[in-house]
Design a protein around this motif. Structure first.
Motif, PDB file in Angstrom:
ATOM      1  N   TYR A   1      15.063 -23.448 -30.041  1.00 51.05           N
ATOM      2  CA  TYR A   1      15.863 -22.018 -30.171  1.00 51.05           C
ATOM      3  C   TYR A   1      15.921 -21.669 -31.467  1.00 51.05           C
ATOM      4  O   TYR A   1      16.221 -21.834 -32.513  1.00 51.05           O
ATOM      5  CB  TYR A   1      17.356 -22.417 -29.935  1.00 51.05           C
ATOM      6  CG  TYR A   1      17.618 -23.244 -28.334  1.00 51.05           C
ATOM      7  CD1 TYR A   1      17.656 -22.523 -27.256  1.00 51.05           C
ATOM      8  CD2 TYR A   1      17.811 -24.698 -28.320  1.00 51.05           C
ATOM      9  CE1 TYR A   1      17.889 -23.091 -25.944  1.00 51.05           C
ATOM     10  CE2 TYR A   1      18.117 -25.274 -27.186  1.00 51.05           C
ATOM     11  CZ  TYR A   1      17.997 -24.460 -25.847  1.00 51.05           C
ATOM     12  OH  TYR A   1      18.269 -25.154 -24.846  1.00 51.05           O
ATOM     13  N   VAL A   2      15.666 -20.188 -31.207  1.00 51.47           N
ATOM     14  CA  VAL A   2      15.554 -19.133 -32.578  1.00 51.47           C
ATOM     15  C   VAL A   2      16.198 -17.788 -31.934  1.00 51.47           C
ATOM     16  O   VAL A   2      15.723 -17.356 -31.242  1.00 51.47           O
ATOM     17  CB  VAL A   2      14.245 -19.040 -32.921  1.00 51.47           C
ATOM     18  CG1 VAL A   2      14.391 -17.989 -34.127  1.00 51.47           C
ATOM     19  CG2 VAL A   2      13.431 -20.093 -33.253  1.00 51.47           C
ATOM     20  N   ARG A   3      17.661 -17.872 -32.554  1.00 48.41           N
ATOM     21  CA  ARG A   3      18.366 -16.598 -31.932  1.00 48.41           C
ATOM     22  C   ARG A   3      19.542 -16.259 -32.940  1.00 48.41           C
ATOM     23  O   ARG A   3      19.799 -17.262 -34.057  1.00 48.41           O
ATOM     24  CB  ARG A   3      18.787 -17.049 -30.689  1.00 48.41           C
ATOM     25  CG  ARG A   3      19.743 -18.478 -30.615  1.00 48.41           C
ATOM     26  CD  ARG A   3      20.299 -18.727 -29.229  1.00 48.41           C
ATOM     27  NE  ARG A   3      19.693 -18.779 -28.312  1.00 48.41           N
ATOM     28  CZ  ARG A   3      19.820 -18.915 -27.076  1.00 48.41           C
ATOM     29  NH1 ARG A   3      21.428 -19.213 -26.546  1.00 48.41           N
ATOM     30  NH2 ARG A   3      19.001 -19.146 -25.955  1.00 48.41           N
ATOM     31  N   GLU A   4      20.102 -15.294 -32.612  1.00 50.31           N
ATOM     32  CA  GLU A   4      21.672 -15.207 -33.377  1.00 50.31           C
ATOM     33  C   GLU A   4      22.637 -15.996 -32.698  1.00 50.31           C
ATOM     34  O   GLU A   4      23.313 -15.451 -31.698  1.00 50.31           O
ATOM     35  CB  GLU A   4      21.747 -13.531 -33.467  1.00 50.31           C
ATOM     36  CG  GLU A   4      21.049 -12.781 -34.293  1.00 50.31           C
ATOM     37  CD  GLU A   4      21.279 -11.395 -34.042  1.00 50.31           C
ATOM     38  OE1 GLU A   4      22.048 -11.071 -33.544  1.00 50.31           O
ATOM     39  OE2 GLU A   4      20.662 -10.587 -35.060  1.00 50.31           O
ATOM     40  N   ILE A   5      22.796 -17.169 -33.039  1.00 53.12           N
ATOM     41  CA  ILE A   5      23.631 -18.123 -32.829  1.00 53.12           C
ATOM     42  C   ILE A   5      25.055 -17.987 -32.856  1.00 53.12           C
ATOM     43  O   ILE A   5      25.692 -18.051 -31.729  1.00 53.12           O
ATOM     44  CB  ILE A   5      23.181 -19.679 -33.390  1.00 53.12           C
ATOM     45  CG1 ILE A   5      21.650 -19.986 -33.041  1.00 53.12           C
ATOM     46  CG2 ILE A   5      24.110 -20.639 -32.507  1.00 53.12           C
ATOM     47  CD1 ILE A   5      21.102 -21.166 -33.386  1.00 53.12           C
TER      48      ILE A   5
ATOM     49  N   LEU B   1      18.040 -22.451 -34.414  1.00 55.34           N
ATOM     50  CA  LEU B   1      17.720 -21.914 -35.776  1.00 55.34           C
ATOM     51  C   LEU B   1      18.453 -20.509 -35.715  1.00 55.34           C
ATOM     52  O   LEU B   1      18.080 -19.685 -34.899  1.00 55.34           O
ATOM     53  CB  LEU B   1      16.473 -21.993 -36.242  1.00 55.34           C
ATOM     54  CG  LEU B   1      15.867 -21.485 -37.563  1.00 55.34           C
ATOM     55  CD1 LEU B   1      16.645 -22.162 -38.616  1.00 55.34           C
ATOM     56  CD2 LEU B   1      14.592 -21.281 -37.643  1.00 55.34           C
ATOM     57  N   GLU B   2      19.159 -20.094 -36.396  1.00 57.91           N
ATOM     58  CA  GLU B   2      19.781 -18.690 -36.826  1.00 57.91           C
ATOM     59  C   GLU B   2      18.527 -17.989 -37.101  1.00 57.91           C
ATOM     60  O   GLU B   2      17.660 -18.268 -37.934  1.00 57.91           O
ATOM     61  CB  GLU B   2      20.571 -18.614 -37.978  1.00 57.91           C
ATOM     62  CG  GLU B   2      22.012 -19.189 -37.416  1.00 57.91           C
ATOM     63  CD  GLU B   2      22.654 -18.074 -36.575  1.00 57.91           C
ATOM     64  OE1 GLU B   2      22.411 -17.152 -36.284  1.00 57.91           O
ATOM     65  OE2 GLU B   2      23.941 -18.521 -35.904  1.00 57.91           O
ATOM     66  N   LEU B   3      18.445 -16.631 -36.360  1.00 63.07           N
ATOM     67  CA  LEU B   3      17.106 -15.687 -36.809  1.00 63.07           C
ATOM     68  C   LEU B   3      17.002 -15.345 -38.106  1.00 63.07           C
ATOM     69  O   LEU B   3      15.784 -15.552 -38.696  1.00 63.07           O
ATOM     70  CB  LEU B   3      17.445 -14.503 -35.755  1.00 63.07           C
ATOM     71  CG  LEU B   3      16.359 -13.459 -35.828  1.00 63.07           C
ATOM     72  CD1 LEU B   3      15.205 -14.073 -35.250  1.00 63.07           C
ATOM     73  CD2 LEU B   3      16.848 -12.331 -34.960  1.00 63.07           C
ATOM     74  N   GLN B   4      17.947 -15.124 -38.878  1.00 64.79           N
ATOM     75  CA  GLN B   4      17.877 -14.805 -40.066  1.00 64.79           C
ATOM     76  C   GLN B   4      17.284 -15.977 -41.186  1.00 64.79           C
ATOM     77  O   GLN B   4      16.229 -15.558 -41.895  1.00 64.79           O
ATOM     78  CB  GLN B   4      19.178 -14.383 -40.851  1.00 64.79           C
ATOM     79  CG  GLN B   4      19.363 -14.179 -42.135  1.00 64.79           C
ATOM     80  CD  GLN B   4      18.336 -12.949 -42.504  1.00 64.79           C
ATOM     81  OE1 GLN B   4      18.284 -11.940 -41.820  1.00 64.79           O
ATOM     82  NE2 GLN B   4      17.584 -12.852 -43.763  1.00 64.79           N
ATOM     83  N   ASP B   5      17.761 -17.095 -40.627  1.00 64.54           N
ATOM     84  CA  ASP B   5      16.834 -18.262 -41.283  1.00 64.54           C
ATOM     85  C   ASP B   5      15.540 -18.399 -40.921  1.00 64.54           C
ATOM     86  O   ASP B   5      14.829 -18.780 -41.810  1.00 64.54           O
ATOM     87  CB  ASP B   5      17.591 -19.615 -41.043  1.00 64.54           C
ATOM     88  CG  ASP B   5      19.149 -19.681 -41.646  1.00 64.54           C
ATOM     89  OD1 ASP B   5      19.627 -19.173 -42.345  1.00 64.54           O
ATOM     90  OD2 ASP B   5      19.966 -20.444 -40.932  1.00 64.54           O
ATOM     91  N   PHE B   6      15.362 -18.131 -39.725  1.00 66.11           N
ATOM     92  CA  PHE B   6      13.855 -17.808 -39.517  1.00 66.11           C
ATOM     93  C   PHE B   6      12.999 -16.929 -40.233  1.00 66.11           C
ATOM     94  O   PHE B   6      11.921 -17.361 -40.784  1.00 66.11           O
ATOM     95  CB  PHE B   6      13.743 -17.886 -37.947  1.00 66.11           C
ATOM     96  CG  PHE B   6      12.455 -17.717 -37.530  1.00 66.11           C
ATOM     97  CD1 PHE B   6      11.408 -18.793 -37.624  1.00 66.11           C
ATOM     98  CD2 PHE B   6      11.803 -16.516 -36.907  1.00 66.11           C
ATOM     99  CE1 PHE B   6      10.247 -18.912 -37.127  1.00 66.11           C
ATOM    100  CE2 PHE B   6      10.395 -16.384 -36.281  1.00 66.11           C
ATOM    101  CZ  PHE B   6       9.447 -17.812 -36.451  1.00 66.11           C
ATOM    102  N   ARG B   7      13.766 -15.739 -40.280  1.00 68.86           N
ATOM    103  CA  ARG B   7      12.975 -14.729 -41.168  1.00 68.86           C
ATOM    104  C   ARG B   7      12.607 -15.306 -42.628  1.00 68.86           C
ATOM    105  O   ARG B   7      11.797 -14.930 -43.129  1.00 68.86           O
ATOM    106  CB  ARG B   7      13.947 -13.433 -41.268  1.00 68.86           C
ATOM    107  CG  ARG B   7      14.050 -12.577 -39.895  1.00 68.86           C
ATOM    108  CD  ARG B   7      14.737 -11.385 -40.377  1.00 68.86           C
ATOM    109  NE  ARG B   7      15.014 -10.545 -39.244  1.00 68.86           N
ATOM    110  CZ  ARG B   7      16.253 -10.586 -38.774  1.00 68.86           C
ATOM    111  NH1 ARG B   7      17.183 -11.160 -39.128  1.00 68.86           N
ATOM    112  NH2 ARG B   7      16.437  -9.875 -37.343  1.00 68.86           N
ATOM    113  N   GLU B   8      13.697 -16.044 -43.184  1.00 65.75           N
ATOM    114  CA  GLU B   8      13.646 -16.526 -44.385  1.00 65.75           C
ATOM    115  C   GLU B   8      12.403 -17.520 -44.480  1.00 65.75           C
ATOM    116  O   GLU B   8      11.752 -17.616 -45.557  1.00 65.75           O
ATOM    117  CB  GLU B   8      14.992 -16.971 -45.144  1.00 65.75           C
ATOM    118  CG  GLU B   8      16.023 -15.863 -45.127  1.00 65.75           C
ATOM    119  CD  GLU B   8      17.444 -16.403 -45.789  1.00 65.75           C
ATOM    120  OE1 GLU B   8      17.374 -17.673 -45.824  1.00 65.75           O
ATOM    121  OE2 GLU B   8      18.329 -15.667 -45.725  1.00 65.75           O
TER     122      GLU B   8
END
Length: 296
Positions: A4-8, A19-26
């Protein structure tokens, strides 16, 4: 390895383990700074000549065919020209019905204290104990309720019991009852919100993403017979053909990371060249190890 990669935190299921989307961006920024993203096809071709890969290669893999991968992951990868490798279970995409593994995820994410589900599960076991010749609740809990890297004893008990320990028909019966009570009675609508569609998959493929096999029904391959394994793999290959993936030099991602020697033999005969596990390590891309590659 991603799921899962989303705004949780602001979603309907803030307790889902992803995984929070912002963390994935980073993470993407970090990976692009220190490593060179490569595609699944690059890895297939490098089996004959590892020197074809650039220095510090990294392959991004995404399991389970979630809609997140189209709405959250794909736009970022496309904009940054980073290839991704995606592995959806065929049944989830084609039949639009939530898989038991995902029902368990969202059941656990829908209760403030997942351990509160244990007495209710005990009651359901009591109602079926004679028919299925089940051990006592205490024996089952002692067998399955051990902590792990990600989960405590109660959560592991629920996962292990409902994912694998009980007979399939009873597992599904209990999971369906709890899912309808705590998550949703409209499974078709829930699946529509959860999984990729065939059109979305084909759009991703046209724009540089690669797809491989993740079984048909997301089962533990090492817990079923060789005949059942072969049927599971054949249906998965039919699905790959349906979405337009070449069955020459294809890749397999093992559901739950589960496989055995029978699995490896079947895959070799069916033309699979890369197999992805859930073992935690750096992968060494060599033909002798290509079907048992670890991931981080």
């Amino acid at each position: 390895m991603y799921h899962y990669v989303r705004e949780i935190r602001c979603s309907r299921f803030p307790a889902i383990k992803g995984l929070e989307l912002q963390d994935f961006r980073e993470q993407l920024g970090y990976l692009r700074k220190h490593y060179t993203p490569v595609s699944l096809q690059d890895c297939v071709e490098a089996l004959d000549d590892p020197n074809r890969l650039p220095p510090n290669p990294v392959l991004l893999t995404f399991d389970d065919g979630y809609l997140d991968h189209f709405t959250s992951v794909f736009p970022l990868l496309f904009d940054l020209k980073v290839p991704g490798a995606f592995f959806p279970p065929g049944k989830a995409i084609m039949q639009r019905k939530p898989l038991d593994v995902n029902k368990i995820h969202f059941l656990l994410a829908s209760t403030e204290k997942p351990g509160a589900l244990v007495p209710e599960i005990f009651l359901l076991l009591d109602q079926n104990r004679l028919e299925f010749n089940l051990p006592s609740n205490e024996a089952l809990y002692k067998e399955l309720a051990t902590g792990s890297r990600f989960d405590g004893p109660d959560v592991n008990f629920i996962k292990r019991l409902l994912q694998k320990r009980l007979p399939l028909s009873l597992r599904s019966k209990i999971i369906d009852r709890l899912f309808q009570k705590y998550v949703s009675r409209d499974e078709a609508a829930f699946a529509q919100e959860l999984y990729l569609s065939v059109d979305q998959i084909r759009c991703m493929m046209k724009n540089g993403m690669h797809f491989g096999a993740h079984g048909w029904g997301h089962c533990w391959l090492n817990s079923i017979s060789v005949e059942e394994q072969e049927a599971e793999l054949d249906r998965s290959l039919e699905f790959l053909g349906h979405i337009g993936v070449s069955q020459h030099g294809w890749a397999m991602c093992y559901p739950y990371g589960a496989y055995n020697d029978l699995t490896l033999g079947l895959l070799a005969r069916k033309g699979c060249v890369i197999g992805l596990t859930t073992q935690v390590n750096i992968a060494e891309l060599h033909p002798s190890k290509a079907l048992i590659l670890p991931r981080l």
